[in-house]
Every structure is written in structure tokens, then in C-alpha cells.
Scaffold this active site. Structure first.
Site, PDB file in Angstrom:
ATOM      1  N   ASP A  33       0.933  -1.300  -0.034  1.00 41.49           N
ATOM      2  CA  ASP A  33       0.064   0.016  -0.255  1.00 41.49           C
ATOM      3  C   ASP A  33       0.922   1.219  -0.066  1.00 41.49           C
ATOM      4  OD1 ASP A  33      -3.183   0.396   0.939  1.00 41.49           O
ATOM      5  OD2 ASP A  33      -1.886   2.157   1.036  1.00 41.49           O
ATOM      6  N   ILE A  34       0.580   2.131  -0.780  1.00 42.58           N
ATOM      7  CA  ILE A  34       1.327   3.538  -0.880  1.00 42.58           C
ATOM      8  C   ILE A  34       1.207   4.247   0.333  1.00 42.58           C
ATOM      9  CG2 ILE A  34      -0.422   5.051  -1.528  1.00 42.58           C
ATOM     10  CD1 ILE A  34       1.532   5.904  -3.931  1.00 42.58           C
ATOM     11  N   ASN A  91     -12.834  -3.445   2.474  1.00 41.68           N
ATOM     12  CA  ASN A  91     -13.930  -2.304   2.551  1.00 41.68           C
ATOM     13  C   ASN A  91     -14.988  -2.565   1.199  1.00 41.68           C
ATOM     14  OD1 ASN A  91     -12.813  -1.075   4.527  1.00 41.68           O
ATOM     15  ND2 ASN A  91     -11.162  -0.074   3.378  1.00 41.68           N
ATOM     16  N   GLU A  99     -12.404   3.128  -1.361  1.00 38.85           N
ATOM     17  CA  GLU A  99     -11.698   4.329  -2.332  1.00 38.85           C
ATOM     18  C   GLU A  99     -11.453   3.859  -3.598  1.00 38.85           C
ATOM     19  OE1 GLU A  99      -8.613   6.150  -0.322  1.00 38.85           O
ATOM     20  OE2 GLU A  99      -9.474   6.855   1.417  1.00 38.85           O
ATOM     21  N   VAL A 100     -10.941   2.677  -3.625  1.00 37.05           N
ATOM     22  CA  VAL A 100     -10.664   2.281  -4.927  1.00 37.05           C
ATOM     23  C   VAL A 100     -11.550   1.245  -5.491  1.00 37.05           C
ATOM     24  CG1 VAL A 100      -8.854   1.229  -6.586  1.00 37.05           C
ATOM     25  CG2 VAL A 100      -8.105   2.829  -4.569  1.00 37.05           C
ATOM     26  N   HIS A 104     -10.187  -5.195  -3.780  1.00 33.76           N
ATOM     27  CA  HIS A 104      -8.753  -5.948  -3.125  1.00 33.76           C
ATOM     28  C   HIS A 104      -9.039  -6.220  -1.689  1.00 33.76           C
ATOM     29  CE1 HIS A 104      -9.677  -1.584  -2.730  1.00 33.76           C
ATOM     30  NE2 HIS A 104      -9.088  -1.626  -1.550  1.00 33.76           N
ATOM     31  N   HIS A 106      -6.823  -5.857   2.012  1.00 35.42           N
ATOM     32  CA  HIS A 106      -5.985  -5.295   2.718  1.00 35.42           C
ATOM     33  C   HIS A 106      -5.393  -6.519   3.405  1.00 35.42           C
ATOM     34  CE1 HIS A 106      -6.963  -1.042   2.229  1.00 35.42           C
ATOM     35  NE2 HIS A 106      -7.697  -1.446   1.965  1.00 35.42           N
TER      36      HIS A 106
HETATM   37  P1  5GP Z   1      -9.822   1.329   0.138  1.00 29.82           P
HETATM   38  O1  5GP Z   1     -10.178   2.234   0.901  1.00 29.82           O
HETATM   39  O2  5GP Z   1     -10.292   1.367  -1.260  1.00 29.82           O
HETATM   40  O3  5GP Z   1     -10.210  -0.113   0.606  1.00 29.82           O
HETATM   41  O4  5GP Z   1      -8.293   1.301   0.009  1.00 29.82           O
HETATM   42  C1  5GP Z   1      -7.546   1.968  -1.134  1.00 29.82           C
HETATM   43  C2  5GP Z   1      -6.170   1.634  -0.675  1.00 29.82           C
HETATM   44  O5  5GP Z   1      -5.335   1.726  -1.642  1.00 29.82           O
HETATM   45  C3  5GP Z   1      -5.516   2.659   0.432  1.00 29.82           C
HETATM   46  O6  5GP Z   1      -5.208   2.264   1.367  1.00 29.82           O
HETATM   47  C4  5GP Z   1      -4.729   3.497  -0.487  1.00 29.82           C
HETATM   48  O7  5GP Z   1      -3.484   3.963   0.281  1.00 29.82           O
HETATM   49  C5  5GP Z   1      -4.369   2.482  -1.445  1.00 29.82           C
HETATM   50  N1  5GP Z   1      -3.783   3.173  -2.674  1.00 29.82           N
HETATM   51  C6  5GP Z   1      -4.384   4.127  -3.547  1.00 29.82           C
HETATM   52  N2  5GP Z   1      -3.795   4.455  -4.632  1.00 29.82           N
HETATM   53  C7  5GP Z   1      -2.477   3.793  -4.498  1.00 29.82           C
HETATM   54  C8  5GP Z   1      -1.389   3.661  -5.536  1.00 29.82           C
HETATM   55  O8  5GP Z   1      -1.349   4.051  -6.403  1.00 29.82           O
HETATM   56  N3  5GP Z   1      -0.519   2.534  -5.345  1.00 29.82           N
HETATM   57  C9  5GP Z   1      -0.710   1.811  -4.082  1.00 29.82           C
HETATM   58  N4  5GP Z   1       0.396   0.776  -3.870  1.00 29.82           N
HETATM   59  N5  5GP Z   1      -1.736   1.966  -3.303  1.00 29.82           N
HETATM   60  C10 5GP Z   1      -2.836   3.002  -3.445  1.00 29.82           C
END
Ligand code: 5GP
Length: 122
Positions: A33-34, A91, A99-100, A104, A106
Site C-alpha cells: 500500500d502506498i 472495504n 476508495e478504489v 482488493h 488489505h
Molecule cells: P480502500 O479504501 O479502497 O479499501 O483502500 C484503497 C487503498 O489503496 C488505500 O489504502 C490507499 O492507500 C491505496 N492506494 C491508493 N492509490 C494507490 C496507489 O497508487 N498505489 C498503491 N500501492 N496503493 C494505493
């Protein structure tokens, strides 16, 4: 929800933006994760176009689901996380702050993660 081909994980899967890869096979790409929230914070992503866990669990073929789950377990084992332990989380939707919009998991580890979910800070 329709799948958006321009989400950031779709771009990573197409090699349009880089990632710090941890694992890859036929069905799965996993990368760091970034913005890590724990010392180990890996995202496990299916290569198929699924917008959420709901979409994946409903529509993915059995082989993709099995491959994905097997890979997630292998990644955790290969990283040495089974002892002392790890947490996986998906999520899904607005209340979970997804968010994405590409499904996925975590994978969190590397410290005592506490018990379950903390309420949002006021
Ligand atoms: P969500 O809230 O969708 O479950 O989590 C999305 C995750 O993707 C977040 O923890 C965020 O830090 C990670 N993320 C967003 N953009 C990028 C990216 O460009 N590269 C990587 N490696 N992680 C990302």
C-alpha cells in the site's frame, strides 16, 4: 456498479503506473500500500475486473475465487505472518469507505493490531 477501467488498480494491472510488487500469479497481483497503516500493509488484487467484494463474490468464476483465496494465504505465509498473526479486510461500499473501485484485500501485520474495529475519532 459498473467497473471503471480508469481506477488506479486497473492502471497498476496494466503497468501504466508502478507498484512495489510482493507477488504475482495467473489470477492475482499483490503490492505494498502506498500509505501503509501498519508495518506490513499489502494489497491483494484479482486481475479480473471486479469493482468490489460483492461483485467478485457474485460474478467471478470458481477458479478465480479459489486462486485468489489461495494466493492471499500463500502471500501471508511467504511473508512469515501466520505467527504472530495478521488481519485481512475488504472495504465494500460507502459505509466502509471503499476508495478504489477494484476489489482488493488489505493484509495488515507487523504489530499488535488490537481488537477489531475502532469507532471514528470525533
Ligand atoms: P480502500 O479504501 O479502497 O479499501 O483502500 C484503497 C487503498 O489503496 C488505500 O489504502 C490507499 O492507500 C491505496 N492506494 C491508493 N492509490 C494507490 C496507489 O497508487 N498505489 C498503491 N500501492 N496503493 C494505493
Amino acid at each position: 456498479m459498473a467497473y471503471d477501467e480508469n481506477n488506479v488498480f486497473a492502471k497498476i494491472l496494466r503497468n501504466e503506473i508502478p507498484c512495489d510488487k510482493v507477488y504475482e500469479d495467473e489470477h492475482v497481483l499483490a503490492f505494498k500500500d502506498i500509505e501503509p497503516q501498519t508495518p506490513t500493509h499489502v494489497l491483494v488484487v484479482p486481475k479480473g475486473a471486479y469493482s468490489s467484494f460483492d461483485d467478485f463474490s457474485r460474478n467471478a468464476p470458481e477458479a478465480e475465487i479459489a486462486g485468489f483465496i489461495r494466493a492471499a494465504g500463500k502471500i501471508a505465509r511467504d511473508l512469515g505472518l501466520v505467527q504472530p498473526g495478521y488481519r485481512i479486510l475488504a472495504n465494500t461500499g460507502p459505509d466502509a469507505h471503499q476508495e478504489v473501485m477494484h476489489f482488493h484485500l488489505h493484509l495488515f501485520a507487523g504489530k499488535d493490531l488490537g481488537r477489531m474495529i475502532k469507532p471514528p475519532e470525533k
